[in-house]
Design an enzyme around this catalytic site. Structure first.
Site, PDB file in Angstrom:
ATOM      1  N   ASP B  19     -17.789 -32.207  -8.710  1.00 19.74           N
ATOM      2  CA  ASP B  19     -18.549 -31.377  -9.662  1.00 19.74           C
ATOM      3  C   ASP B  19     -19.904 -31.001  -9.055  1.00 19.74           C
ATOM      4  O   ASP B  19     -20.426 -29.909  -9.291  1.00 19.74           O
ATOM      5  CB  ASP B  19     -18.867 -32.163 -10.945  1.00 19.74           C
ATOM      6  CG  ASP B  19     -17.697 -32.300 -11.891  1.00 19.74           C
ATOM      7  OD1 ASP B  19     -16.542 -32.288 -11.448  1.00 19.74           O
ATOM      8  OD2 ASP B  19     -17.963 -32.433 -13.104  1.00 19.74           O
ATOM      9  N   VAL B 102     -21.618 -27.940 -14.535  1.00 20.62           N
ATOM     10  CA  VAL B 102     -20.202 -27.882 -14.203  1.00 20.62           C
ATOM     11  C   VAL B 102     -19.510 -28.896 -15.115  1.00 20.62           C
ATOM     12  O   VAL B 102     -20.074 -29.961 -15.384  1.00 20.62           O
ATOM     13  CB  VAL B 102     -19.972 -28.274 -12.722  1.00 20.62           C
ATOM     14  CG1 VAL B 102     -18.481 -28.345 -12.399  1.00 20.62           C
ATOM     15  CG2 VAL B 102     -20.679 -27.295 -11.793  1.00 20.62           C
ATOM     16  N   CYS B 103     -18.300 -28.562 -15.583  1.00 16.05           N
ATOM     17  CA  CYS B 103     -17.459 -29.547 -16.262  1.00 16.05           C
ATOM     18  C   CYS B 103     -18.198 -30.136 -17.468  1.00 16.05           C
ATOM     19  O   CYS B 103     -18.894 -29.407 -18.173  1.00 16.05           O
ATOM     20  CB  CYS B 103     -17.086 -30.606 -15.220  1.00 16.05           C
ATOM     21  SG  CYS B 103     -15.665 -31.665 -15.539  1.00 16.05           S
ATOM     22  N   THR B 104     -18.097 -31.432 -17.707  1.00 12.16           N
ATOM     23  CA  THR B 104     -18.726 -32.048 -18.876  1.00 12.16           C
ATOM     24  C   THR B 104     -20.250 -32.169 -18.755  1.00 12.16           C
ATOM     25  O   THR B 104     -20.898 -32.699 -19.665  1.00 12.16           O
ATOM     26  CB  THR B 104     -18.128 -33.445 -19.156  1.00 12.16           C
ATOM     27  OG1 THR B 104     -18.189 -34.225 -17.969  1.00 12.16           O
ATOM     28  CG2 THR B 104     -16.677 -33.325 -19.598  1.00 12.16           C
ATOM     29  N   GLY B 152     -15.811 -24.217 -16.207  1.00 13.10           N
ATOM     30  CA  GLY B 152     -14.717 -25.167 -16.335  1.00 13.10           C
ATOM     31  C   GLY B 152     -14.933 -26.460 -15.562  1.00 13.10           C
ATOM     32  O   GLY B 152     -16.040 -26.769 -15.112  1.00 13.10           O
TER      33      GLY B 152
END
Lengths: 227, 227
Positions: B19, B102-104, B152
């Protein structure tokens, strides 16, 4: 595959970190795999752009590997010229079931005599240098020739690693990992290979890389002169 | 953009390293950019699967950022519950020109109150949790809403970062970086999003993630209860 299946990432100073971290993210998720990150001296390692890794194992402490994976990067030339480092690459590579690399890591495999007569990939800017080691340059993103799995530059490592997982653990496991890391890439431009990029982009990147290309060429000539 | 344009990567224990390392590889190549990798305590940081970073800066030592970038990972829940860490995220985020993740990592932006009313992305398995922070979940790989750029899971960071570069430094620079890192992805399977993956793959990955999903949901409920 034998369990634990031992994957050894062979690092050296000034690797391009994403060459390593892409495959690491994928391969460390394989059930039953043991991943070891190692360098000649162990401990702390500086990468190309400033990010620093620590807690690395020492190559000489590792008795064997089932798979070796070598990333590329600006430090590849110095690594290839270091006989102690290269002795460890040869030792671990000669008994490994899989010989793998990303980007210019294949030049290290070449200098170690591990891919003679094999088709191999590398970063597009340096791929032709493989002929110096008796390897056959291949422009595919993932290149498989027997137990040798190599491929293109930097980001190709993710595709290379997923291909390795499919071979090691089956397609279902590889698909799970691909979905877990949401690998449905959507590059903002269509310019990731010189064949599709604009001429001015290719020229600009070649200029940035010119010094590295010359350094690699000279180093390889020196190695051949010494052989 | 101001020079040096200061990019601060805000890390915490047990991030998913890709990430961070994907965007880092891209953003550290922007001419005129200064990249700082920082965590609450500075120094050494363990990531999700064993890889350890060192030489990190301490968040409280950084006076300001032009751009903050926060990766995701299993440690995201604990980070979100740490008031000292979150105070640093708020402080640096409130004056930054760009708020990115990025991501969570977007759940941390949400908990810090930095993306209220904004469209935002996250890993597909946790995206809907964004509604708890008044953000609007968006399933695009790269999601831009004003100065907030998210997207995502895991590998989306490369696409997110190239989009940021195009905005910061222009398309030509972004294209050069994309070609330099040979980003012409060729995933071995078409399964990187739940919408295209086989049902059994989605079910298997959801099972792996079930514990994390529950942990995140409970932590967010706790935060809302305390607010």
């Amino acid at each position: 595959m034998p369990k634990p299946f031992r994957i050894v990432f062979i690092l050296y100073p000034r690797i391009t970190q994403l060459d390593f971290t892409g495959p690491y993210e994928v391969l460390a998720r394989v059930p039953g795999a043991e991943t070891i990150i190692a360098s000649k001296d162990g401990g702390t390692l500086p990468t190309e752009l400033g990010l620093t890794f620590t807690n690395l194992a020492k190559l000489s402490d590792i008795d064997r590997a089932d798979l070796i994976m070598i990333p590329g990067g600006p430090g590849q030339t110095d690594a290839m010229l270091d006989p102690d480092f290269m002795a460890q690459v040869k030792r671990l590579g000669e008994s490994a079931q899989y010989i793998t690399s990303v980007c210019t890591g294949s030049l290290i495999l070449g200098a170690a005599g591990l891919i003679k007569g094999k088709r191999a990939g590398s970063h597009w800017a340096y791929r032709e240098l493989l002929t110096n080691f008796g390897a056959i340059p291949d422009d595919a993103r993932v290149v498989r020739d027997g137990n040798v799995i190599t491929g293109g530059g930097v980001t190709a490592g993710i595709d290379i690693a997923l291909t390795i997982v499919a071979d090691l653990a089956g397609d279902d496991v590889a698909k799970m990992i691909q979905l877990a890391i949401e690998y449905a890439p959507a590059p903002p431009f269509n310019c990731g290979r010189p064949e599709v990029a604009e001429e001015k982009t290719v020229a600009a990147v070649k200029q940035v890389f010119a010094g590295f290309a010359e350094q690699r060429r000279k180093a390889i000539e020196g190695l051949k002169g010494a052989a």
